[in-house]
Design a protein around this motif. Structure first.
Motif, mmCIF file in Angstrom:
data_model
loop_
_atom_site.group_PDB
_atom_site.id
_atom_site.type_symbol
_atom_site.label_atom_id
_atom_site.label_comp_id
_atom_site.label_asym_id
_atom_site.label_seq_id
_atom_site.Cartn_x
_atom_site.Cartn_y
_atom_site.Cartn_z
ATOM 1 N N PHE A 69 60.111 27.226 24.171
ATOM 2 C CA PHE A 69 61.077 26.690 23.214
ATOM 3 C C PHE A 69 60.942 25.179 23.144
ATOM 4 N N GLY A 70 61.091 24.614 21.940
ATOM 5 C CA GLY A 70 61.148 23.166 21.760
ATOM 6 C C GLY A 70 61.314 22.833 20.296
ATOM 7 N N GLY A 71 61.669 21.599 20.040
ATOM 8 C CA GLY A 71 61.860 21.161 18.669
ATOM 9 C C GLY A 71 61.617 19.681 18.524
ATOM 10 N N TYR A 72 62.062 19.148 17.404
ATOM 11 C CA TYR A 72 61.963 17.704 17.171
ATOM 12 C C TYR A 72 63.047 17.284 16.200
ATOM 13 N N GLU A 73 63.334 15.997 16.199
ATOM 14 C CA GLU A 73 64.228 15.414 15.211
ATOM 15 C C GLU A 73 63.568 14.163 14.649
ATOM 16 N N VAL A 74 63.779 13.912 13.377
ATOM 17 C CA VAL A 74 63.243 12.719 12.735
ATOM 18 C C VAL A 74 64.309 11.637 12.814
ATOM 19 N N TRP A 75 63.920 10.484 13.262
ATOM 20 C CA TRP A 75 64.812 9.323 13.297
ATOM 21 C C TRP A 75 64.631 8.579 11.982
ATOM 22 N N GLU A 76 65.571 8.737 11.088
ATOM 23 C CA GLU A 76 65.432 8.254 9.720
ATOM 24 C C GLU A 76 65.254 6.740 9.612
ATOM 25 N N HIS A 77 65.809 5.971 10.523
ATOM 26 C CA HIS A 77 65.732 4.513 10.435
ATOM 27 C C HIS A 77 64.497 3.952 11.133
ATOM 28 N N TYR A 78 63.737 4.821 11.770
ATOM 29 C CA TYR A 78 62.532 4.400 12.475
ATOM 30 C C TYR A 78 61.367 5.233 11.964
ATOM 31 N N ASN A 79 60.171 4.809 12.236
ATOM 32 C CA ASN A 79 58.987 5.515 11.773
ATOM 33 C C ASN A 79 58.535 6.501 12.847
ATOM 34 N N LYS A 80 59.472 7.386 13.252
ATOM 35 C CA LYS A 80 59.131 8.310 14.323
ATOM 36 C C LYS A 80 59.982 9.566 14.305
ATOM 37 N N ALA A 81 59.420 10.563 14.981
ATOM 38 C CA ALA A 81 60.149 11.787 15.303
ATOM 39 C C ALA A 81 60.190 11.864 16.820
ATOM 40 N N LEU A 82 61.221 12.460 17.353
ATOM 41 C CA LEU A 82 61.393 12.602 18.795
ATOM 42 C C LEU A 82 61.345 14.084 19.157
ATOM 43 N N LEU A 83 60.452 14.425 20.073
ATOM 44 C CA LEU A 83 60.406 15.807 20.557
ATOM 45 C C LEU A 83 61.601 16.049 21.463
ATOM 46 N N TYR A 84 62.218 17.214 21.342
ATOM 47 C CA TYR A 84 63.259 17.587 22.291
ATOM 48 C C TYR A 84 62.908 18.907 22.947
#
Length: 184
Positions: free
Chosen positions: A60-75
């Protein structure tokens, strides 16, 4: 041959995901992390995925996009301990990287992760670069490693090919007589 698929997390996967977490807790997670996982399952911050073998979630795993930065963070990012070393983590990671590359909105360049010293080498082997090390960076007192993957250095097609190769490796591993009958 076993049916192996990476698919979106569904509510019916909840018990399997919590079982995976509980089996990994002593070696990989701190106090309070289970409550955080339950919050994530109830209200994910972004797309969440499972690797399923014959319909049962084993990673199991996912990600979220940080809208104010040029990145996504894996969770998160975890596999059933009985499956460690079988390629599930790599498959899940590559599926998430490909999904970010193709579907993240806004489009983003970097995929980041923070993790423990024990897990950081996995990400380095998968093409991430270390950006910071924080002694006692987690409230538990554990050191935190921050790493990133630069999506500008690889095409979505190349990520798809790597993902497909990882899937083939998992299927081969499951077919091996050394894997105790390919148990889920």
């Amino acid at each position: 041959m076993r049916d192996v698929v990476v698919r979106p997390y569904a509510e019916t996967d909840r018990d399997d995901v919590l079982t995976i977490f509980d089996a990994n807790r002593a070696d990989y997670f701190g106090a309070g992390d289970r409550d955080w996982l339950i919050e994530t399952l109830d209200e994910p911050d972004g797309p969440a995925f499972v690797v399923a073998i014959d319909g049962r979630a084993v990673a199991f795993g996912g990600y979220e996009v940080w809208e104010h930065y040029n990145k996504a963070l894996l969770y998160w990012g975890m596999a059933a301990p009985a499956r460690h070393g079988g390629g599930l983590g790599r498959l899940l990671l590559l599926a998430r990287l490909h999904h970010v590359a193709v579907h993240a909105r806004p489009v983003t360049r970097y995929v980041t992760v923070d993790t423990s010293p024990r897990v950081a080498p996995f990400f380095l082997r998968c093409g991430f670069e270390q950006t910071a090390v924080w002694p006692e960076g987690y409230r538990s007192g554990m050191t935190m490693h921050e790493l990133r993957f630069d999506l500008a250095k690889v095409s979505a097609d190349e990520l798809a090919a790597r993902r497909d190769d990882a899937l083939a490796t998992v299927v081969r591993t499951l077919s091996s007589p050394d894997r105790e009958g390919g148990r889920p």
